[in-house]
Design a protein around this motif. Structure first.
Motif, PDB file in Angstrom:
ATOM      1  N   ASN A 154      80.867  -2.277  38.918  1.00  0.00           N
ATOM      2  CA  ASN A 154      81.214  -1.065  37.221  1.00  0.00           C
ATOM      3  C   ASN A 154      79.640  -1.327  36.949  1.00  0.00           C
ATOM      4  OD1 ASN A 154      83.129   0.277  38.583  1.00  0.00           O
ATOM      5  ND2 ASN A 154      84.495  -0.966  36.635  1.00  0.00           N
ATOM      6  N   GLN A 155      79.386  -2.179  36.526  1.00  0.00           N
ATOM      7  CA  GLN A 155      77.902  -2.017  35.229  1.00  0.00           C
ATOM      8  C   GLN A 155      76.986  -1.889  36.648  1.00  0.00           C
ATOM      9  OE1 GLN A 155      77.045  -5.984  33.895  1.00  0.00           O
ATOM     10  NE2 GLN A 155      76.255  -5.273  32.486  1.00  0.00           N
ATOM     11  N   ALA A 156      76.521  -2.310  37.989  1.00  0.00           N
ATOM     12  CA  ALA A 156      75.180  -2.411  38.732  1.00  0.00           C
ATOM     13  C   ALA A 156      75.081  -1.339  39.231  1.00  0.00           C
ATOM     14  CB  ALA A 156      75.899  -3.267  40.331  1.00  0.00           C
ATOM     15  N   THR A 157      76.427   0.553  39.193  1.00  0.00           N
ATOM     16  CA  THR A 157      76.327   1.493  39.770  1.00  0.00           C
ATOM     17  C   THR A 157      75.754   1.802  38.390  1.00  0.00           C
ATOM     18  OG1 THR A 157      78.733   1.419  41.264  1.00  0.00           O
ATOM     19  CG2 THR A 157      77.583   3.537  39.556  1.00  0.00           C
ATOM     20  N   GLU A 158      76.540   1.705  37.191  1.00  0.00           N
ATOM     21  CA  GLU A 158      75.557   2.353  35.701  1.00  0.00           C
ATOM     22  C   GLU A 158      74.332   1.395  36.031  1.00  0.00           C
ATOM     23  OE1 GLU A 158      76.261   1.374  31.562  1.00  0.00           O
ATOM     24  OE2 GLU A 158      78.606   1.440  32.368  1.00  0.00           O
ATOM     25  N   LEU A 159      73.844   0.591  35.836  1.00  0.00           N
ATOM     26  CA  LEU A 159      72.526  -0.279  36.067  1.00  0.00           C
ATOM     27  C   LEU A 159      71.475   0.893  37.031  1.00  0.00           C
ATOM     28  CD1 LEU A 159      72.748  -3.328  34.808  1.00  0.00           C
ATOM     29  CD2 LEU A 159      72.017  -2.114  33.908  1.00  0.00           C
ATOM     30  N   LEU A 160      72.402   0.789  37.831  1.00  0.00           N
ATOM     31  CA  LEU A 160      71.480   1.551  39.535  1.00  0.00           C
ATOM     32  C   LEU A 160      70.793   2.972  39.169  1.00  0.00           C
ATOM     33  CD1 LEU A 160      72.917   0.694  42.773  1.00  0.00           C
ATOM     34  CD2 LEU A 160      70.105   0.381  42.185  1.00  0.00           C
ATOM     35  N   ASN A 161      71.938   3.646  38.229  1.00  0.00           N
ATOM     36  CA  ASN A 161      71.374   5.086  38.014  1.00  0.00           C
ATOM     37  C   ASN A 161      70.615   5.074  36.484  1.00  0.00           C
ATOM     38  OD1 ASN A 161      73.364   6.442  39.434  1.00  0.00           O
ATOM     39  ND2 ASN A 161      75.197   5.764  37.993  1.00  0.00           N
ATOM     40  N   LEU A 162      70.529   4.179  35.972  1.00  0.00           N
ATOM     41  CA  LEU A 162      70.101   4.307  34.378  1.00  0.00           C
ATOM     42  C   LEU A 162      68.026   3.765  35.000  1.00  0.00           C
ATOM     43  CD1 LEU A 162      69.103   3.795  31.584  1.00  0.00           C
ATOM     44  CD2 LEU A 162      69.639   1.628  31.429  1.00  0.00           C
ATOM     45  N   LEU A 163      67.927   3.083  36.155  1.00  0.00           N
ATOM     46  CA  LEU A 163      66.805   2.349  36.494  1.00  0.00           C
ATOM     47  C   LEU A 163      66.478   3.992  37.141  1.00  0.00           C
ATOM     48  CD1 LEU A 163      64.836  -0.330  36.361  1.00  0.00           C
ATOM     49  CD2 LEU A 163      66.003  -0.651  38.779  1.00  0.00           C
ATOM     50  N   LEU A 164      67.080   4.550  38.020  1.00  0.00           N
ATOM     51  CA  LEU A 164      66.525   5.699  39.105  1.00  0.00           C
ATOM     52  C   LEU A 164      65.949   6.701  37.654  1.00  0.00           C
ATOM     53  CD1 LEU A 164      66.501   7.489  40.945  1.00  0.00           C
ATOM     54  CD2 LEU A 164      68.640   8.241  40.999  1.00  0.00           C
ATOM     55  N   GLU A 165      66.591   6.432  36.390  1.00  0.00           N
ATOM     56  CA  GLU A 165      66.237   7.905  35.532  1.00  0.00           C
ATOM     57  C   GLU A 165      65.120   7.068  34.673  1.00  0.00           C
ATOM     58  OE1 GLU A 165      67.205  10.580  34.613  1.00  0.00           O
ATOM     59  OE2 GLU A 165      68.776  10.785  36.577  1.00  0.00           O
ATOM     60  N   GLN A 166      65.076   5.584  34.897  1.00  0.00           N
ATOM     61  CA  GLN A 166      63.658   5.369  34.266  1.00  0.00           C
ATOM     62  C   GLN A 166      62.825   4.833  34.777  1.00  0.00           C
ATOM     63  OE1 GLN A 166      65.146   1.057  33.354  1.00  0.00           O
ATOM     64  NE2 GLN A 166      65.986   1.518  30.759  1.00  0.00           N
ATOM     65  N   SER A 167      62.751   5.368  36.312  1.00  0.00           N
ATOM     66  CA  SER A 167      62.299   5.185  37.279  1.00  0.00           C
ATOM     67  C   SER A 167      61.027   6.771  37.220  1.00  0.00           C
ATOM     68  CB  SER A 167      62.481   4.936  39.210  1.00  0.00           C
ATOM     69  OG  SER A 167      63.170   3.717  38.603  1.00  0.00           O
ATOM     70  N   LYS A 168      61.904   7.941  37.212  1.00  0.00           N
ATOM     71  CA  LYS A 168      61.182   8.853  37.719  1.00  0.00           C
ATOM     72  C   LYS A 168      60.612   9.304  35.999  1.00  0.00           C
ATOM     73  CE  LYS A 168      64.800  11.319  39.370  1.00  0.00           C
ATOM     74  NZ  LYS A 168      66.650  11.931  39.320  1.00  0.00           N
ATOM     75  N   GLN A 169      60.843   8.558  34.745  1.00  0.00           N
ATOM     76  CA  GLN A 169      60.205   8.811  33.335  1.00  0.00           C
ATOM     77  C   GLN A 169      59.086   7.877  33.713  1.00  0.00           C
ATOM     78  OE1 GLN A 169      62.512   7.095  30.794  1.00  0.00           O
ATOM     79  NE2 GLN A 169      64.623   8.790  30.818  1.00  0.00           N
ATOM     80  N   HIS A 170      59.308   7.045  34.051  1.00  0.00           N
ATOM     81  CA  HIS A 170      57.656   5.764  35.119  1.00  0.00           C
ATOM     82  C   HIS A 170      56.794   6.771  35.137  1.00  0.00           C
ATOM     83  CE1 HIS A 170      54.849   3.088  36.755  1.00  0.00           C
ATOM     84  NE2 HIS A 170      55.168   2.999  35.687  1.00  0.00           N
ATOM     85  N   ASN A 171      57.319   7.422  36.584  1.00  0.00           N
ATOM     86  CA  ASN A 171      56.543   8.596  37.792  1.00  0.00           C
ATOM     87  C   ASN A 171      55.783   9.733  36.767  1.00  0.00           C
ATOM     88  OD1 ASN A 171      57.484   6.590  39.787  1.00  0.00           O
ATOM     89  ND2 ASN A 171      58.709   7.891  40.888  1.00  0.00           N
ATOM     90  N   GLU A 172      56.417  10.232  35.894  1.00  0.00           N
ATOM     91  CA  GLU A 172      56.298  11.455  35.163  1.00  0.00           C
ATOM     92  C   GLU A 172      54.914  10.824  34.474  1.00  0.00           C
ATOM     93  OE1 GLU A 172      57.123  14.951  35.745  1.00  0.00           O
ATOM     94  OE2 GLU A 172      58.160  13.577  37.050  1.00  0.00           O
ATOM     95  N   LYS A 173      55.453   9.648  33.549  1.00  0.00           N
ATOM     96  CA  LYS A 173      54.387   8.580  32.759  1.00  0.00           C
ATOM     97  C   LYS A 173      53.043   8.774  33.565  1.00  0.00           C
ATOM     98  CE  LYS A 173      52.880   5.080  30.097  1.00  0.00           C
ATOM     99  NZ  LYS A 173      53.191   3.686  29.512  1.00  0.00           N
ATOM    100  N   ILE A 174      52.960   7.916  35.024  1.00  0.00           N
ATOM    101  CA  ILE A 174      52.112   7.728  35.807  1.00  0.00           C
ATOM    102  C   ILE A 174      51.286   9.744  36.024  1.00  0.00           C
ATOM    103  CG2 ILE A 174      50.405   7.149  37.725  1.00  0.00           C
ATOM    104  CD1 ILE A 174      51.965   5.391  36.068  1.00  0.00           C
ATOM    105  N   LYS A 175      52.046  10.156  35.825  1.00  0.00           N
ATOM    106  CA  LYS A 175      50.861  11.865  36.540  1.00  0.00           C
ATOM    107  C   LYS A 175      50.259  12.094  35.463  1.00  0.00           C
ATOM    108  CE  LYS A 175      55.115  13.135  39.882  1.00  0.00           C
ATOM    109  NZ  LYS A 175      56.210  14.234  39.670  1.00  0.00           N
ATOM    110  N   ALA A 176      50.907  11.894  33.927  1.00  0.00           N
ATOM    111  CA  ALA A 176      50.684  11.948  32.907  1.00  0.00           C
ATOM    112  C   ALA A 176      48.937  11.630  32.811  1.00  0.00           C
ATOM    113  CB  ALA A 176      51.315  12.389  31.686  1.00  0.00           C
ATOM    114  N   MET A 177      48.704  10.516  32.931  1.00  0.00           N
ATOM    115  CA  MET A 177      47.736   9.962  33.017  1.00  0.00           C
ATOM    116  C   MET A 177      46.764  10.149  33.988  1.00  0.00           C
ATOM    117  SD  MET A 177      49.795   5.988  32.778  1.00  0.00           S
ATOM    118  CE  MET A 177      48.193   4.486  32.191  1.00  0.00           C
ATOM    119  N   LEU A 178      47.733  10.364  35.244  1.00  0.00           N
ATOM    120  CA  LEU A 178      46.708  11.018  36.244  1.00  0.00           C
ATOM    121  C   LEU A 178      46.072  12.288  35.966  1.00  0.00           C
ATOM    122  CD1 LEU A 178      48.230   9.891  39.741  1.00  0.00           C
ATOM    123  CD2 LEU A 178      46.054   9.060  38.433  1.00  0.00           C
TER     124      LEU A 178
END
Length: 190
Positions: free
Chosen positions: A164-188
């Protein structure tokens, strides 16, 4: 003591996935690998932490982490495999753009701004205006090393077989990864 604290904070900044993926330079393959640092640990079971200060082979390390992550996605959230694949591919593409020679000026400007911010925070810390905890929090942009912490929490959950925790953390990490990609797009500037 103050210099040691600054070095530790700078090391933490460079060790964060969000920062390293935005500011890591590709290794020059014509150079010999650097001698092991006295800070390098030996004998770690999976080698992941054994080279945490040795960034000579960061591409292989990132590929290994990506493979682990995708294996965990297959195991815990197979319905999100396509989304993960897309996010990871976008991350690689953005990292390559960020590290390209065309963006050297943007990287240098970002680095100078970051170092200026850290120097100002260090000055405030030395003058007693902020605490060590506030310094670390502000130096990391208020996110408390989100991706890094989530990845390691995920690894711990997988090792503990806490589905259960692994599933929850994978979903959280997916959202964080999407946010990080958006941050890099903004920097670019995309």
């Amino acid at each position: 003591m103050k210099v040691r604290m600054l070095i530790i904070v700078l090391g933490l900044l460079l060790a964060m996935p969000g920062i390293t993926s935005a500011n890591v330079q590709a290794p020059d393959e014509t150079e010999k690998p650097a001698a092991p640092s006295p800070h390098d640990k030996e004998g770690d079971k999976d080698g992941e932490e054994g080279n945490e200060h040795n960034h000579n082979n960061w591409q292989a390390k990132m590929a290994e982490r990506e493979q682990k992550l995708l294996a965990w996605v297959d195991q815990y959230t197979p319905d999100k495999k396509a989304e993960w694949t897309k996010v990871l591919a976008e991350k690689k593409e953005l990292r390559n753009k960020w590290l390209s020679p065309e963006n050297a000026e943007k990287r240098e400007k970002w680095k100078q701004e970051k170092m200026g911010k850290i120097k100002e925070l260090k000055k405030q810390l030395d003058e007693g205006q902020i605490t060590k905890e506030e310094f670390v929090q502000k130096a990391h942009g208020g996110k408390a090393m989100g991706n890094w912490k989530t990845y390691h929490d995920l690894k711990t959950a997988v090792e503990a077989k806490n589905d259960n925790q692994a599933t929850e953390l994978l979903n959280l990490l997916l959202e964080q990864s999407k946010q990080h990609n958006e941050k890099i797009k903004a920097m670019l500037g995309e």
